[in-house]
Design a protein around this motif. Structure first.
Motif, mmCIF file in Angstrom:
data_model
loop_
_atom_site.group_PDB
_atom_site.id
_atom_site.type_symbol
_atom_site.label_atom_id
_atom_site.label_comp_id
_atom_site.label_asym_id
_atom_site.label_seq_id
_atom_site.Cartn_x
_atom_site.Cartn_y
_atom_site.Cartn_z
ATOM 1 N N ILE A 11 83.350 30.662 13.718
ATOM 2 C CA ILE A 11 83.377 32.127 13.602
ATOM 3 C C ILE A 11 82.327 32.752 14.522
ATOM 4 O O ILE A 11 82.590 33.750 15.202
ATOM 5 C CB ILE A 11 83.146 32.560 12.142
ATOM 6 C CG1 ILE A 11 84.288 32.063 11.247
ATOM 7 C CG2 ILE A 11 82.989 34.070 12.026
ATOM 8 C CD1 ILE A 11 85.657 32.578 11.637
ATOM 9 N N ALA A 12 81.132 32.168 14.574
ATOM 10 C CA ALA A 12 80.080 32.689 15.452
ATOM 11 C C ALA A 12 80.508 32.607 16.915
ATOM 12 O O ALA A 12 80.304 33.548 17.682
ATOM 13 C CB ALA A 12 78.776 31.932 15.223
ATOM 14 N N LEU A 13 81.115 31.491 17.307
ATOM 15 C CA LEU A 13 81.585 31.348 18.693
ATOM 16 C C LEU A 13 82.696 32.340 19.012
ATOM 17 O O LEU A 13 82.746 32.904 20.107
ATOM 18 C CB LEU A 13 82.061 29.923 18.949
ATOM 19 C CG LEU A 13 80.960 28.884 19.087
ATOM 20 C CD1 LEU A 13 81.556 27.480 19.122
ATOM 21 C CD2 LEU A 13 80.150 29.149 20.337
ATOM 22 N N LEU A 14 83.603 32.557 18.061
ATOM 23 C CA LEU A 14 84.681 33.528 18.264
ATOM 24 C C LEU A 14 84.108 34.938 18.410
ATOM 25 O O LEU A 14 84.523 35.691 19.307
ATOM 26 C CB LEU A 14 85.665 33.464 17.103
ATOM 27 C CG LEU A 14 86.833 34.434 17.156
ATOM 28 C CD1 LEU A 14 87.701 34.152 18.382
ATOM 29 C CD2 LEU A 14 87.664 34.344 15.889
ATOM 30 N N ALA A 15 83.148 35.297 17.566
ATOM 31 C CA ALA A 15 82.527 36.621 17.654
ATOM 32 C C ALA A 15 81.809 36.797 18.986
ATOM 33 O O ALA A 15 81.910 37.854 19.625
ATOM 34 C CB ALA A 15 81.555 36.817 16.493
ATOM 35 N N GLN A 16 81.102 35.762 19.408
ATOM 36 C CA GLN A 16 80.400 35.821 20.698
ATOM 37 C C GLN A 16 81.392 35.974 21.841
ATOM 38 O O GLN A 16 81.205 36.805 22.727
ATOM 39 C CB GLN A 16 79.554 34.561 20.871
ATOM 40 C CG GLN A 16 78.854 34.453 22.196
ATOM 41 C CD GLN A 16 79.550 33.482 23.144
ATOM 42 O OE1 GLN A 16 80.239 32.566 22.724
ATOM 43 N NE2 GLN A 16 79.359 33.693 24.409
ATOM 44 N N SER A 17 82.461 35.212 21.810
ATOM 45 C CA SER A 17 83.464 35.266 22.878
ATOM 46 C C SER A 17 84.142 36.630 22.943
ATOM 47 O O SER A 17 84.337 37.187 24.037
ATOM 48 C CB SER A 17 84.529 34.190 22.664
ATOM 49 O OG SER A 17 83.941 32.923 22.672
ATOM 50 N N LEU A 18 84.511 37.172 21.786
ATOM 51 C CA LEU A 18 85.158 38.487 21.772
ATOM 52 C C LEU A 18 84.207 39.581 22.254
ATOM 53 O O LEU A 18 84.629 40.489 22.974
ATOM 54 C CB LEU A 18 85.668 38.803 20.367
ATOM 55 C CG LEU A 18 86.876 37.993 19.909
ATOM 56 C CD1 LEU A 18 87.196 38.269 18.450
ATOM 57 C CD2 LEU A 18 88.081 38.294 20.789
ATOM 58 N N THR A 19 82.951 39.479 21.881
ATOM 59 C CA THR A 19 81.967 40.467 22.328
ATOM 60 C C THR A 19 81.835 40.446 23.847
ATOM 61 O O THR A 19 81.891 41.494 24.505
ATOM 62 C CB THR A 19 80.604 40.191 21.681
ATOM 63 O OG1 THR A 19 80.746 40.250 20.266
ATOM 64 C CG2 THR A 19 79.562 41.186 22.144
ATOM 65 N N ILE A 36 75.492 35.136 21.383
ATOM 66 C CA ILE A 36 75.594 34.041 20.424
ATOM 67 C C ILE A 36 74.479 34.123 19.380
ATOM 68 O O ILE A 36 74.703 33.830 18.200
ATOM 69 C CB ILE A 36 75.645 32.654 21.105
ATOM 70 C CG1 ILE A 36 76.082 31.576 20.097
ATOM 71 C CG2 ILE A 36 74.327 32.277 21.715
ATOM 72 C CD1 ILE A 36 77.449 31.732 19.558
ATOM 73 N N VAL A 37 73.296 34.551 19.781
ATOM 74 C CA VAL A 37 72.212 34.711 18.798
ATOM 75 C C VAL A 37 72.592 35.786 17.788
ATOM 76 O O VAL A 37 72.431 35.609 16.573
ATOM 77 C CB VAL A 37 70.873 35.042 19.495
ATOM 78 C CG1 VAL A 37 69.828 35.494 18.494
ATOM 79 C CG2 VAL A 37 70.378 33.840 20.277
#
Length: 81
Positions: A11-19, A36-37
């Motif tokens: 989920i964190a990687l997906l949020a980072q990628s979408l951002t 990512i942070v």
């Protein structure tokens, strides 16, 4: 910073990628490391984690603030040399 299990990491990687993708479409340069942070902190908060390593988070924020300043000073010094 925050211990994450596999699902939370995805989920964190997906949020980072979408951002990063959204900012790329807008045309605004954004740091992947900052994204990512923020995503890891966000997932940790969503899980209700109270075990944040505040010392590590503070050091990261200091790095974000000081890096452009230090780089600017170094470039000025090198330019005049």
């Amino acid at each position: 910073m925050v211990a994450l299990e596999s699902f939370a990491s995805i989920i964190a990687l997906l949020a980072q990628s979408l951002t990063v993708l959204i900012y790329a479409f807008i045309g605004v340069p954004v740091s992947v490391s900052q994204a990512i942070v923020g995503a890891v902190i966000g997932v940790g908060m969503a899980r209700g984690s109270k075990n944040f390593d505040s010392r590590m988070t503070r050091r990261i924020v200091y790095g974000w603030v000081l890096t452009p300043i230090i780089s600017g000073v170094i470039s000025i010094v090198l330019y005049f040399l």
